[in-house]
Design a protein around this motif. Structure first.
Motif, PDB file in Angstrom:
ATOM      1  N   UNK A  91     -23.263  53.969 -27.388  1.00  0.00           N
ATOM      2  CA  UNK A  91     -23.432  52.569 -27.154  1.00  0.00           C
ATOM      3  C   UNK A  91     -25.232  52.786 -27.371  1.00  0.00           C
ATOM      4  N   UNK A  92     -25.523  53.990 -26.422  1.00  0.00           N
ATOM      5  CA  UNK A  92     -26.779  53.688 -26.463  1.00  0.00           C
ATOM      6  C   UNK A  92     -27.264  54.430 -27.355  1.00  0.00           C
ATOM      7  N   UNK A  93     -27.050  55.229 -27.999  1.00  0.00           N
ATOM      8  CA  UNK A  93     -27.627  56.073 -28.639  1.00  0.00           C
ATOM      9  C   UNK A  93     -28.001  55.942 -30.469  1.00  0.00           C
ATOM     10  N   UNK A  94     -26.825  54.419 -30.484  1.00  0.00           N
ATOM     11  CA  UNK A  94     -26.635  53.576 -31.557  1.00  0.00           C
ATOM     12  C   UNK A  94     -27.569  52.345 -31.816  1.00  0.00           C
ATOM     13  N   UNK A  95     -27.567  52.338 -30.480  1.00  0.00           N
ATOM     14  CA  UNK A  95     -28.832  51.037 -30.173  1.00  0.00           C
ATOM     15  C   UNK A  95     -30.238  51.244 -30.732  1.00  0.00           C
ATOM     16  N   UNK A  96     -30.237  52.928 -30.159  1.00  0.00           N
ATOM     17  CA  UNK A  96     -31.245  52.907 -29.961  1.00  0.00           C
ATOM     18  C   UNK A  96     -31.843  53.559 -32.065  1.00  0.00           C
ATOM     19  N   UNK A  97     -30.830  53.941 -32.271  1.00  0.00           N
ATOM     20  CA  UNK A  97     -31.366  54.753 -33.776  1.00  0.00           C
ATOM     21  C   UNK A  97     -31.588  53.110 -34.739  1.00  0.00           C
ATOM     22  N   UNK A  98     -30.900  51.953 -34.141  1.00  0.00           N
ATOM     23  CA  UNK A  98     -31.151  50.662 -35.189  1.00  0.00           C
ATOM     24  C   UNK A  98     -31.807  50.223 -35.264  1.00  0.00           C
ATOM     25  N   UNK A  99     -32.800  50.395 -34.014  1.00  0.00           N
ATOM     26  CA  UNK A  99     -34.403  50.303 -33.639  1.00  0.00           C
ATOM     27  C   UNK A  99     -34.707  50.740 -34.269  1.00  0.00           C
ATOM     28  N   UNK A 100     -34.789  52.078 -34.609  1.00  0.00           N
ATOM     29  CA  UNK A 100     -35.456  52.876 -34.793  1.00  0.00           C
ATOM     30  C   UNK A 100     -35.167  52.610 -36.291  1.00  0.00           C
ATOM     31  N   UNK A 101     -34.255  52.425 -36.654  1.00  0.00           N
ATOM     32  CA  UNK A 101     -33.944  52.461 -38.644  1.00  0.00           C
ATOM     33  C   UNK A 101     -35.162  50.719 -38.963  1.00  0.00           C
ATOM     34  N   UNK A 102     -34.642  49.690 -38.108  1.00  0.00           N
ATOM     35  CA  UNK A 102     -35.223  48.629 -38.342  1.00  0.00           C
ATOM     36  C   UNK A 102     -36.721  48.507 -38.217  1.00  0.00           C
ATOM     37  N   UNK A 103     -36.941  49.643 -37.480  1.00  0.00           N
ATOM     38  CA  UNK A 103     -38.695  49.859 -37.324  1.00  0.00           C
ATOM     39  C   UNK A 103     -39.603  50.400 -38.361  1.00  0.00           C
ATOM     40  N   UNK A 104     -38.537  51.313 -39.394  1.00  0.00           N
ATOM     41  CA  UNK A 104     -39.050  51.993 -40.108  1.00  0.00           C
ATOM     42  C   UNK A 104     -39.038  51.266 -41.723  1.00  0.00           C
ATOM     43  N   UNK A 105     -37.490  50.397 -41.403  1.00  0.00           N
ATOM     44  CA  UNK A 105     -37.695  49.314 -42.576  1.00  0.00           C
ATOM     45  C   UNK A 105     -38.492  48.170 -42.886  1.00  0.00           C
ATOM     46  N   UNK A 106     -39.200  48.000 -41.544  1.00  0.00           N
ATOM     47  CA  UNK A 106     -40.540  47.251 -41.530  1.00  0.00           C
ATOM     48  C   UNK A 106     -41.645  47.422 -41.585  1.00  0.00           C
ATOM     49  N   UNK A 107     -42.147  48.992 -41.184  1.00  0.00           N
ATOM     50  CA  UNK A 107     -43.050  49.579 -41.629  1.00  0.00           C
ATOM     51  C   UNK A 107     -43.286  49.996 -43.289  1.00  0.00           C
ATOM     52  N   UNK A 108     -41.892  49.620 -44.127  1.00  0.00           N
ATOM     53  CA  UNK A 108     -42.334  50.689 -45.403  1.00  0.00           C
ATOM     54  C   UNK A 108     -42.585  49.473 -46.117  1.00  0.00           C
ATOM     55  N   UNK A 109     -41.711  48.439 -45.519  1.00  0.00           N
ATOM     56  CA  UNK A 109     -41.968  46.580 -46.022  1.00  0.00           C
ATOM     57  C   UNK A 109     -43.708  46.136 -46.228  1.00  0.00           C
ATOM     58  N   UNK A 110     -43.983  46.662 -44.570  1.00  0.00           N
ATOM     59  CA  UNK A 110     -45.182  46.131 -44.419  1.00  0.00           C
ATOM     60  C   UNK A 110     -46.280  47.462 -45.408  1.00  0.00           C
ATOM     61  N   UNK A 111     -46.461  47.860 -45.226  1.00  0.00           N
ATOM     62  CA  UNK A 111     -46.836  49.060 -45.837  1.00  0.00           C
ATOM     63  C   UNK A 111     -46.561  49.195 -47.347  1.00  0.00           C
ATOM     64  N   UNK A 112     -45.459  49.101 -47.770  1.00  0.00           N
ATOM     65  CA  UNK A 112     -45.718  49.565 -49.436  1.00  0.00           C
ATOM     66  C   UNK A 112     -45.357  48.780 -50.145  1.00  0.00           C
ATOM     67  N   UNK A 113     -44.899  47.766 -49.915  1.00  0.00           N
ATOM     68  CA  UNK A 113     -44.067  46.576 -50.635  1.00  0.00           C
ATOM     69  C   UNK A 113     -44.961  45.202 -50.639  1.00  0.00           C
ATOM     70  N   UNK A 114     -45.417  44.951 -49.312  1.00  0.00           N
ATOM     71  CA  UNK A 114     -46.241  44.225 -49.630  1.00  0.00           C
ATOM     72  C   UNK A 114     -47.448  44.341 -48.956  1.00  0.00           C
ATOM     73  N   UNK A 115     -47.874  45.299 -48.660  1.00  0.00           N
ATOM     74  CA  UNK A 115     -49.581  45.935 -48.995  1.00  0.00           C
ATOM     75  C   UNK A 115     -50.287  44.956 -47.697  1.00  0.00           C
ATOM     76  N   UNK A 116     -49.628  44.654 -46.423  1.00  0.00           N
ATOM     77  CA  UNK A 116     -50.068  43.820 -45.755  1.00  0.00           C
ATOM     78  C   UNK A 116     -51.328  43.889 -44.618  1.00  0.00           C
ATOM     79  N   UNK A 117     -52.536  45.027 -45.338  1.00  0.00           N
ATOM     80  CA  UNK A 117     -52.999  45.840 -44.368  1.00  0.00           C
ATOM     81  C   UNK A 117     -54.903  45.297 -44.939  1.00  0.00           C
ATOM     82  N   UNK A 118     -55.424  46.152 -43.911  1.00  0.00           N
ATOM     83  CA  UNK A 118     -56.528  45.687 -44.093  1.00  0.00           C
ATOM     84  C   UNK A 118     -57.148  47.078 -44.988  1.00  0.00           C
ATOM     85  N   UNK A 119     -57.801  46.997 -46.399  1.00  0.00           N
ATOM     86  CA  UNK A 119     -58.330  48.212 -46.847  1.00  0.00           C
ATOM     87  C   UNK A 119     -59.920  48.567 -47.011  1.00  0.00           C
ATOM     88  N   UNK A 120     -60.034  49.676 -46.337  1.00  0.00           N
ATOM     89  CA  UNK A 120     -61.859  49.743 -45.722  1.00  0.00           C
ATOM     90  C   UNK A 120     -61.740  51.390 -46.756  1.00  0.00           C
TER      91      UNK A 120
END
Length: 119
Positions: free
Chosen positions: A9-38
């Motif tokens: 159960x713990x490993x499944x929860x950690x796996x789901x959490x890692x997946x959520x973080x990865x999806x969030x970061x992909x959506x933020x950086x590659x789909x929405x491009x929500x970051x400053x560009x220098x």
């Protein structure tokens, strides 16, 4: 047996959490491009006070002459900025989404100096 179920159960929860973080970061950086560009773009020293890099700097990126610093919201950045091919980039019409920094004593970083404008 009870301990093994907790581990699974713990490993499944950690796996789901890692997946959520990865999806969030992909959506933020590659789909929405929500970051400053220098980026650094070419600058006309006869019009503005531009940055120049120390000639002893070993980084070839900064050996191209006078430059200005641009910070722009990545979602609104033109493709030429990402490819470092913009010849005459301007923040005109972009408002607060884009900011050009010309050289001043407050904006200098290590290994940089200012050119002087003739205005």
């Amino acid at each position: 047996m009870h301990r093994s179920a907790h581990k699974t159960t713990f490993l499944i929860c950690v796996g789901i959490l890692v997946l959520i973080v990865a999806i969030h970061n992909f959506a933020r950086y590659y789909v929405a491009k929500d970051y400053p560009f220098h980026v650094f773009t070419s600058c006309a020293p006869f019009m503005h006070s531009c940055f120049t890099a120390d000639p002893t700097n070993s980084d070839p990126t900064f050996q191209g002459g006078a430059y200005e610093k641009v910070m722009i919201d990545a979602a609104h950045a033109p493709i030429c900025l990402e490819e470092h091919t913009c010849a005459n980039f301007s923040c005109d019409g972009l408002g607060a989404l884009c900011q050009v920094t010309y050289c001043s004593p407050d904006a200098l970083e290590d290994g940089e100096s200012c050119t002087s404008s003739t205005q």
